[in-house]
Scaffold this active site. Structure first.
Site, PDB file in Angstrom:
ATOM      1  N   ASP A  22     -35.196   8.712 -44.879  1.00 61.60           N
ATOM      2  CA  ASP A  22     -36.309   7.787 -44.649  1.00 61.60           C
ATOM      3  C   ASP A  22     -37.623   8.377 -45.137  1.00 61.60           C
ATOM      4  O   ASP A  22     -38.522   7.658 -45.546  1.00 61.60           O
ATOM      5  CB  ASP A  22     -36.397   7.401 -43.176  1.00 61.60           C
ATOM      6  CG  ASP A  22     -35.267   6.459 -42.837  1.00 61.60           C
ATOM      7  OD1 ASP A  22     -34.160   6.937 -42.547  1.00 61.60           O
ATOM      8  OD2 ASP A  22     -35.471   5.230 -42.936  1.00 61.60           O
TER       9      ASP A  22
HETATM   10  O1  MRU Z   1     -32.953   2.395 -38.606  1.00 56.26           O
HETATM   11  P1  MRU Z   1     -32.372   2.155 -39.967  1.00 56.26           P
HETATM   12  O2  MRU Z   1     -31.063   1.459 -39.957  1.00 56.26           O
HETATM   13  O3  MRU Z   1     -33.374   1.507 -40.900  1.00 56.26           O
HETATM   14  O4  MRU Z   1     -32.112   3.619 -40.544  1.00 56.26           O
HETATM   15  C1  MRU Z   1     -31.581   3.762 -41.827  1.00 56.26           C
HETATM   16  C2  MRU Z   1     -31.383   5.179 -42.223  1.00 56.26           C
HETATM   17  O5  MRU Z   1     -31.681   6.105 -41.514  1.00 56.26           O
HETATM   18  C3  MRU Z   1     -30.870   5.401 -43.616  1.00 56.26           C
HETATM   19  O6  MRU Z   1     -30.098   6.550 -43.687  1.00 56.26           O
HETATM   20  C4  MRU Z   1     -32.077   5.555 -44.574  1.00 56.26           C
HETATM   21  O7  MRU Z   1     -32.999   4.547 -44.367  1.00 56.26           O
HETATM   22  C5  MRU Z   1     -31.644   5.553 -45.983  1.00 56.26           C
HETATM   23  S1  MRU Z   1     -31.056   3.972 -46.514  1.00 56.26           S
HETATM   24  C6  MRU Z   1     -30.664   4.125 -48.155  1.00 56.26           C
END
Ligand code: MRU
Length: 376
Positions: free
Chosen positions: A256
């Site tokens: 993220d």
């Molecule tokens: O809370 P989320 O579902 O948005 O979290 C997503 C993640 O942590 C993913 O690993 C990250 O965003 C990478 S998506 C290509």
């Protein structure tokens, strides 16, 4: 020509877009139901991101940009100047960025779009010119993401094959969902798994359940089954045992936000996996586009970690089902954690794999060499 994302390959699509119209696959309902929600404007986009209709760092950035693109595409007569049109877009972008704090892709996209808007102002004669420039830039983001993910997949699969003692036989453990549903298509960490599978060298993908929202059991498992990739679901708490049994050649996760020293924020539980992998001498990789790198942060300590509702933990189906935990218990529900760079063997990007020189990553140098702008 404006893209029609529905007409592309037969993969799962989180984002269905045609100029003036956007639909987001309601990921809260998967895998039980496939329902697309219409998104008319920035407010709908903000709510869809906050409520996890759409999630995953690249997907939320693109969904936010397209939600605003749809809003302005449908404005019949904007009552204002060119400058006011630009201010309108900038204000809406700031609002969209406030939906979720941890993934940098969203603010990175907003910064890039604001630069495009401010350039458009100098040549625009009517507000509609500014809106059209914005719409086209948002559409480019949608198109570019799939190409970027395919490059991540290809660089990652080739790199892993070079690193591995047995380059013809891989079992990869992944966490959360980083596939078509988390991006415009193909995926990042799941893109690497897809590429290994396409090369015929993937023995098995393991996906964690990813409590509390279950992005692994609901979404990644769904994608792996859909793509007919040999895969096994494990409880988050089974990861160490799986590694101890020698069943994992590499762990690959998404990101993220990656700080300039390589510290990486990703779904809660990523840090535990990295610790387990280090203990078992299994390489741990992050796969992410350069837009997930935040060069303005020197370390992961500066990353804001989103905390989500207690309901996600107390109730089934990530808060959407019935309550199963004891009433009255207090809850800590961080959505992400930060894995320190020393636990990460490499960062797989669309421009190549960032490895360490000595003990540390030099991400700034890598970004400079590949000539890509990131969020600085
Ligand atoms: O809370 P989320 O579902 O948005 O979290 C997503 C993640 O942590 C993913 O690993 C990250 O965003 C990478 S998506 C290509």
């Amino acid at each position: 020509m404006a893209p029609d994302s529905k007409s592309s390959e037969n993969t799962l699509q989180a984002i269905c877009y045609k100029r003036g119209s956007l639909q987001l696959l309601d990921q809260r309902k998967l895998p039980l139901e496939t329902v697309y929600l219409p998104i008319q404007d920035a407010t709908d986009g903000w709510n869809a991101i906050r409520d996890m209709v759409v999630r995953g760092a690249p997907a939320i950035a693109i969904a936010a940009a397209l939600a605003l693109a749809v809003e302005v595409a449908n404005i019949k007569d904007f009552n204002g100047t060119v400058g006011e049109a630009a201010s309108f877009l900038e204000m809406k972008l700031d609002y969209l960025v406030s939906s979720r704090p941890t993934a940098v892709n969203l603010s990175d996209a907003a910064t890039k779009l604001k630069e495009i808007i401010s350039k458009a102002v100098s040549s625009a004669t009517v507000p509609e010119n500014v809106f059209l420039t914005f719409i086209e830039a948002a559409e480019v983001m949608l198109e570019d993401d799939v190409a970027s993910n395919k490059a991540i997949g290809s660089y990652g699969a080739n790199f892993l094959q070079q690193q591995q003692k047995n380059p013809m036989r891989f079992s990869v453990l992944t966490h959360c969902n980083t596939g078509s549903l988390a991006t415009a298509g193909y995926g990042t960490a799941l893109g690497v798994i897809r590429a290994l599978h396409a090369k015929g060298v993937l023995e098995r993908a393991y996906c964690t359940e990813t409590r509390p929202f279950n992005q692994g059991s609901r979404l990644t498992a769904f994608e792996l089954v859909h793509e007919k990739i040999p895969a096994t679901l494990i409880a988050d708490s089974a990861a160490a045992a799986l590694m101890k049994e020698g069943r994992v050649s590499a762990v690959i996760v998404g990101a993220d936000r990656v700080a300039s020293n390589g510290d990486t924020a990703n779904k809660i539980g990523t840090y535990s996996l990295a610790l387990c992998a280090m203990y078992h001498h299994i390489p741990f990789y992050v796969a992410a586009p350069l837009s997930s790198i935040d060069l303005s942060l020197s370390s992961g300590q500066e990353i804001i970690i989103e905390e989500r509702s207690a309901k996600e933990l107390l109730n089934t189906r990530g808060g959407l089902g019935e309550q199963v935990a004891a009433s009255g218990i207090s809850v800590w529900n961080p959505a992400f954690d930060v894995t320190p760079a020393n636990l990460i063997a490499g960062i797989i990007t669309e421009k190549g794999v960032i490895t360490k020189s000595g003990d540390a990553f030099d991400i700034k140098d890598f970004v400079k060499k590949v000539g890509c702008n990131s969020s600085v």
